[in-house]
Motif scaffolding. Structure first.
Motif, PDB file in Angstrom:
ATOM      1  N   SER A 332       0.849  -1.196   0.000  1.00 38.81           N
ATOM      2  CA  SER A 332       0.000   0.000   0.000  1.00 38.81           C
ATOM      3  C   SER A 332       0.881   1.242   0.000  1.00 38.81           C
ATOM      4  CB  SER A 332      -0.933   0.018   1.216  1.00 38.81           C
ATOM      5  OG  SER A 332      -0.200   0.035   2.421  1.00 38.81           O
ATOM      6  N   VAL A 333       0.457   2.248  -0.749  1.00 37.19           N
ATOM      7  CA  VAL A 333       1.226   3.481  -0.895  1.00 37.19           C
ATOM      8  C   VAL A 333       0.331   4.665  -0.563  1.00 37.19           C
ATOM      9  CG1 VAL A 333       2.544   4.957  -2.462  1.00 37.19           C
ATOM     10  CG2 VAL A 333       2.674   2.471  -2.692  1.00 37.19           C
ATOM     11  N   HIS A 334       0.790   5.503   0.354  1.00 37.77           N
ATOM     12  CA  HIS A 334       0.073   6.755   0.642  1.00 37.77           C
ATOM     13  C   HIS A 334       0.680   7.833  -0.243  1.00 37.77           C
ATOM     14  CE1 HIS A 334      -0.948  10.272   3.489  1.00 37.77           C
ATOM     15  NE2 HIS A 334      -2.025   9.948   2.804  1.00 37.77           N
ATOM     16  N   LEU A 335      -0.023   8.174  -1.314  1.00 40.99           N
ATOM     17  CA  LEU A 335       0.495   9.125  -2.296  1.00 40.99           C
ATOM     18  C   LEU A 335      -0.112  10.499  -2.056  1.00 40.99           C
ATOM     19  CD1 LEU A 335       2.191   9.590  -4.858  1.00 40.99           C
ATOM     20  CD2 LEU A 335       0.175   8.967  -6.192  1.00 40.99           C
ATOM     21  N   ARG A 336       0.723  11.478  -1.727  1.00 38.79           N
ATOM     22  CA  ARG A 336       0.249  12.837  -1.492  1.00 38.79           C
ATOM     23  C   ARG A 336       0.581  13.716  -2.692  1.00 38.79           C
ATOM     24  NH1 ARG A 336      -1.288  14.851   3.113  1.00 38.79           N
ATOM     25  NH2 ARG A 336      -2.447  16.076   1.610  1.00 38.79           N
ATOM     26  N   VAL A 342       0.474  19.646  -3.676  1.00 35.84           N
ATOM     27  CA  VAL A 342       1.502  20.158  -4.595  1.00 35.84           C
ATOM     28  C   VAL A 342       1.630  21.674  -4.443  1.00 35.84           C
ATOM     29  CG1 VAL A 342       2.207  20.360  -7.013  1.00 35.84           C
ATOM     30  CG2 VAL A 342       1.106  18.270  -6.218  1.00 35.84           C
ATOM     31  N   ALA A 343       0.483  22.348  -4.326  1.00 34.48           N
ATOM     32  CA  ALA A 343       0.497  23.803  -4.176  1.00 34.48           C
ATOM     33  C   ALA A 343       1.140  24.219  -2.864  1.00 34.48           C
ATOM     34  CB  ALA A 343      -0.932  24.353  -4.266  1.00 34.48           C
ATOM     35  N   PHE A 344       0.794  23.545  -1.782  1.00 31.60           N
ATOM     36  CA  PHE A 344       1.314  23.907  -0.466  1.00 31.60           C
ATOM     37  C   PHE A 344       2.823  23.681  -0.374  1.00 31.60           C
ATOM     38  CE2 PHE A 344       2.224  23.257   4.047  1.00 31.60           C
ATOM     39  CZ  PHE A 344       1.574  24.349   4.614  1.00 31.60           C
ATOM     40  N   SER A 345       3.319  22.659  -1.068  1.00 30.65           N
ATOM     41  CA  SER A 345       4.757  22.343  -1.004  1.00 30.65           C
ATOM     42  C   SER A 345       5.615  23.409  -1.668  1.00 30.65           C
ATOM     43  CB  SER A 345       5.024  20.993  -1.677  1.00 30.65           C
ATOM     44  OG  SER A 345       4.894  21.095  -3.086  1.00 30.65           O
ATOM     45  N   CYS A 346       5.045  24.167  -2.628  1.00 31.80           N
ATOM     46  CA  CYS A 346       5.773  25.192  -3.392  1.00 31.80           C
ATOM     47  C   CYS A 346       6.878  24.592  -4.259  1.00 31.80           C
ATOM     48  CB  CYS A 346       6.339  26.276  -2.478  1.00 31.80           C
ATOM     49  SG  CYS A 346       5.068  27.254  -1.652  1.00 31.80           S
ATOM     50  N   CYS A 347       6.799  23.305  -4.554  1.00 27.99           N
ATOM     51  CA  CYS A 347       7.779  22.662  -5.414  1.00 27.99           C
ATOM     52  C   CYS A 347       7.388  22.847  -6.879  1.00 27.99           C
ATOM     53  CB  CYS A 347       7.879  21.176  -5.090  1.00 27.99           C
ATOM     54  SG  CYS A 347       8.440  20.845  -3.401  1.00 27.99           S
ATOM     55  N   VAL A 348       8.387  22.764  -7.756  1.00 32.18           N
ATOM     56  CA  VAL A 348       8.166  22.896  -9.188  1.00 32.18           C
ATOM     57  C   VAL A 348       8.428  21.546  -9.838  1.00 32.18           C
ATOM     58  CG1 VAL A 348       8.959  23.995 -11.313  1.00 32.18           C
ATOM     59  CG2 VAL A 348       8.754  25.336  -9.214  1.00 32.18           C
ATOM     60  N   ASP A 358      -1.895  26.907 -12.227  1.00 35.13           N
ATOM     61  CA  ASP A 358      -2.748  26.059 -11.376  1.00 35.13           C
ATOM     62  C   ASP A 358      -2.359  26.186  -9.910  1.00 35.13           C
ATOM     63  OD1 ASP A 358      -4.058  25.190 -13.613  1.00 35.13           O
ATOM     64  OD2 ASP A 358      -3.041  23.247 -13.730  1.00 35.13           O
ATOM     65  N   MET A 359      -1.058  26.208  -9.648  1.00 38.92           N
ATOM     66  CA  MET A 359      -0.601  26.265  -8.263  1.00 38.92           C
ATOM     67  C   MET A 359      -0.880  27.630  -7.629  1.00 38.92           C
ATOM     68  SD  MET A 359       0.381  23.242  -7.686  1.00 38.92           S
ATOM     69  CE  MET A 359      -0.876  22.735  -8.867  1.00 38.92           C
ATOM     70  N   ILE A 360      -0.723  28.682  -8.394  1.00 39.99           N
ATOM     71  CA  ILE A 360      -1.034  30.025  -7.887  1.00 39.99           C
ATOM     72  C   ILE A 360      -2.502  30.100  -7.495  1.00 39.99           C
ATOM     73  CG2 ILE A 360      -1.274  32.452  -8.542  1.00 39.99           C
ATOM     74  CD1 ILE A 360       1.250  32.141 -10.240  1.00 39.99           C
ATOM     75  N   ALA A 361      -3.370  29.571  -8.363  1.00 40.55           N
ATOM     76  CA  ALA A 361      -4.805  29.593  -8.085  1.00 40.55           C
ATOM     77  C   ALA A 361      -5.152  28.737  -6.875  1.00 40.55           C
ATOM     78  CB  ALA A 361      -5.570  29.111  -9.325  1.00 40.55           C
ATOM     79  N   LYS A 370      -1.246  33.771   2.077  1.00 39.29           N
ATOM     80  CA  LYS A 370      -0.174  33.161   2.883  1.00 39.29           C
ATOM     81  C   LYS A 370       1.157  33.111   2.141  1.00 39.29           C
ATOM     82  CE  LYS A 370       1.050  28.771   5.149  1.00 39.29           C
ATOM     83  NZ  LYS A 370       1.276  29.255   6.516  1.00 39.29           N
ATOM     84  N   PHE A 371       1.088  32.854   0.843  1.00 44.20           N
ATOM     85  CA  PHE A 371       2.318  32.663   0.071  1.00 44.20           C
ATOM     86  C   PHE A 371       2.743  33.921  -0.687  1.00 44.20           C
ATOM     87  CE2 PHE A 371       0.468  28.475   0.629  1.00 44.20           C
ATOM     88  CZ  PHE A 371       1.561  27.738   1.052  1.00 44.20           C
TER      89      PHE A 371
END
Length: 568
Positions: A332-336, A342-348, A358-361, A370-371
């Motif tokens: 079993s894999v917990h995939l986040r 993805v938006a909260f992580s601020c990763c590209v 999409d992430m900005i929105a 917040k960001f």
């Protein structure tokens, strides 16, 4: 008159001072015997074609040299010269200096997958890791649950405690277990915790929708009084309005002594108190009597409601049937990799301009401003190097194949709605075609009662992950936090959980020169580390919900349960 004799001749000859040494060897060839510049020298007045400005400049330079001022003015002269040069130089063509980003700072996993895939598919060197994954013996031996329920009656109650459990499914679980511990320690009556509606999870479920309320109350009846409401005669004092009840705003991780010294006196005075919010409001470091109540609540009293338990256990059986080739064992894999994560992580990643928009929105919807606060700097490369980026489906597949899981391994994916799923899930399905989710295992009709409730859907995922042979966590959070401990409680103290080193993964996924054999060797080492750390003993400030040994479990080879008996 002698060149160095400033006095007029008086007819007596007086000795002249010796000639001064030449100030600079560079000027010797230009001097006459009288110490002056010769007419043809650039510094001389007889220079051909020299302007007055040039003669003045050379005279000034000569004076500086004679007075040793060059040591003082040399930096100034150098800077002036450089400025003159820069003013006359052409900058039409500027050289471009290219700097390669720091290793691990850029998402290059798709390129790595394309290069390693031929070797990966041709690798038949070993059997499926599902049959050999947990082989490292633990020197301390196995553990077993040893949380005893009290058999004695309860003294008269000191009053009622009402708490509001905030957050998602597992953060609410923290609130419930801590509330049981606090109420038991203060000899108070606990009102069934109220679940606070959150704008992100958007789930209006109540306690009885998620958990078996009757089972919860009966399991704890000799340790903590639990009721579903406060008596009306007491609420009349507060106008039958809970907002009029004194609310404690308790700091996070407060000690149990704070509840005894500050909360208990108010409880005795008012007979009803409220604590909101209540998540993480009790320190992990607590005396055995408090830890026993936490263990009892989390591992024994909290059971999912009958509808959730029924569908969850059905999906477990379906996964085992689909894993018959591996003896019914599945991963079993917990995939986040949901859009909000993805938006909260601020990763590209590799979605280009569309992903950026999409992430900005998504950030603006979920965390207004917040960001984008003034002065806030976001460095996606540094986030990735530090192992804080969520693993993509492709990276999960690369990791598991590198760890020895073959194409035939059955995978259960616990997740919300995957961001850009059509594109991002494709490589994972190529690597593991026998991949399932609750949506593929159950019919639409079976999921219909739970579909619009995020906590109930998470409870189904929790059940299927709990009974897998291996559980893989990819981003941390409360979901794996509780599963780690629950699996240890069920499987002899071993979590049977793969916790990858995401800093090392970032370097591996960004290595343009690594070959499949080297890649696999390092992933097998990472898998072995998870096995070695499967059994860990709780340290003072660790969470009992991840580390149930030794507060909730005892050594299997010991016949006495002195720890639990004394705590009871």
């Amino acid at each position: 008159m002698h060149a160095y004799n400033r006095l007029p001749s008086s007819g007596h000859s007086s000795p002249s001072p010796p000639p001064s040494p030449l100030r600079s060897p560079r000027l010797r060839h230009g001097r006459s015997k009288t110490g002056r510049f010769s007419p043809g020298h650039p510094g001389g007045g007889g220079g051909v074609g020299r302007t007055a400005a040039q003669r003045l400049a050379w005279s000034f330079l000569s004076l500086l040299l004679r007075r040793q001022g060059v040591f003082l003015f040399a930096p100034l002269i150098y800077i002036s010269g450089m400025l003159l040069y820069m003013g006359s130089a052409s900058f039409d063509v500027v050289p471009v200096i290219k700097h390669r980003p720091a290793p691990g700072s850029v998402y290059r996993s798709p390129q790595l997958y394309a290069r390693l895939r031929p070797e990966m598919d041709a690798d038949n060197s070993s059997a499926d890791a599902i049959s050999t994954i947990w082989k490292i013996p633990y020197k301390g031996g196995e553990w077993k649950p040893c949380v005893n329920r009290s058999s004695q009656g309860l003294p008269e109650s000191n009053g009622y405690i009402y708490v509001e459990a905030n957050g998602g499914l597992n953060q609410q679980r923290t609130s419930i277990c801590n509330a049981v511990a606090v109420a038991g320690y203060l000899n108070a009556t606990l009102v069934i915790p109220n679940f606070h509606y959150h704008s992100i999870w958007k789930d209006p479920s109540k306690f009885k929708d998620i958990y078996d309320e009757e089972y919860f109350v009966n399991t704890l009846k000799n340790d903590v009084r639990i009721v579903d409401r406060i008596p009306e005669y007491l609420m009349e004092r507060f106008g039958s309005n809970m907002s009029n009840v004194h609310n404690f705003r308790i700091k996070a991780w407060s000690s149990i002594q704070y509840y005894r010294d500050v909360v208990l006196p108010k409880l005795l005075e008012e007979k009803v108190i409220r604590i909101s919010p209540f998540a993480n409001r009790l320190s992990f470091d607590a005396p055995p009597v408090v830890q026993r109540l936490r263990c009892l609540a989390n591992y024994e009293a909290l059971r999912f409601s009958s509808p959730l338990l029924t569908i969850g256990e059905s999906l477990v059986e379906r996964m085992r049937k689909r894993s018959a080739i591996n003896g019914g064992k599945y991963v079993s894999v917990h995939l986040r990799f949901e859009e909000d994560m993805v938006a909260f992580s601020c990763c590209v990643f590799d979605g280009g301009e569309q992903e950026r928009q999409d992430m900005i929105a998504a950030r603006e919807r979920g965390w207004k401003g917040k960001f984008t606060k003034p002065g806030r700097i976001i460095r996606p490369g540094a986030i990735r190097i530090n192992g804080k980026c969520p693993l993509t489906p492709l990276e999960v597949g690369l990791m598991l194949r590198g760890m020895g899981f073959t194409k035939n391994t059955s995978i259960f994916l616990a997740s919300g709605k995957i961001y850009n799923a059509e594109k991002t899930m494709a490589p994972l399905l190529e690597m593991f075609p026998n991949l399932h989710t609750k949506e593929t295992l159950a019919s639409k009709e079976e999921l219909a009662p739970f579909r619009n409730y995020s906590s109930r859907m998470a409870a189904i995922d929790y059940t299927v992950c709990l009974h897998s042979e291996a559980f893989v966590t990819t981003q941390g959070g409360n979901f794996p936090h509780f599963l780690l401990g629950h699996r240890r409680y069920l499987y002899g103290g071993h979590a049977k959980t793969i916790k990858p080193d995401k800093r090392k993964l970032a370097l591996l996924f960004d290595n343009p020169n690594i070959g499949w054999k080297s890649f696999k060797r390092q992933l097998l080492t990472m898998r072995a580390n998870s096995d070695a750390k499967g059994v860990e003993i709780k340290r003072p400030n660790d969470s009992i919900y991840s580390f149930p040994c030794p507060d909730c479990m005892c050594h299997a080879n010991k016949t006495d349960n002195s720890r639990s008996s004394s705590a009871a």
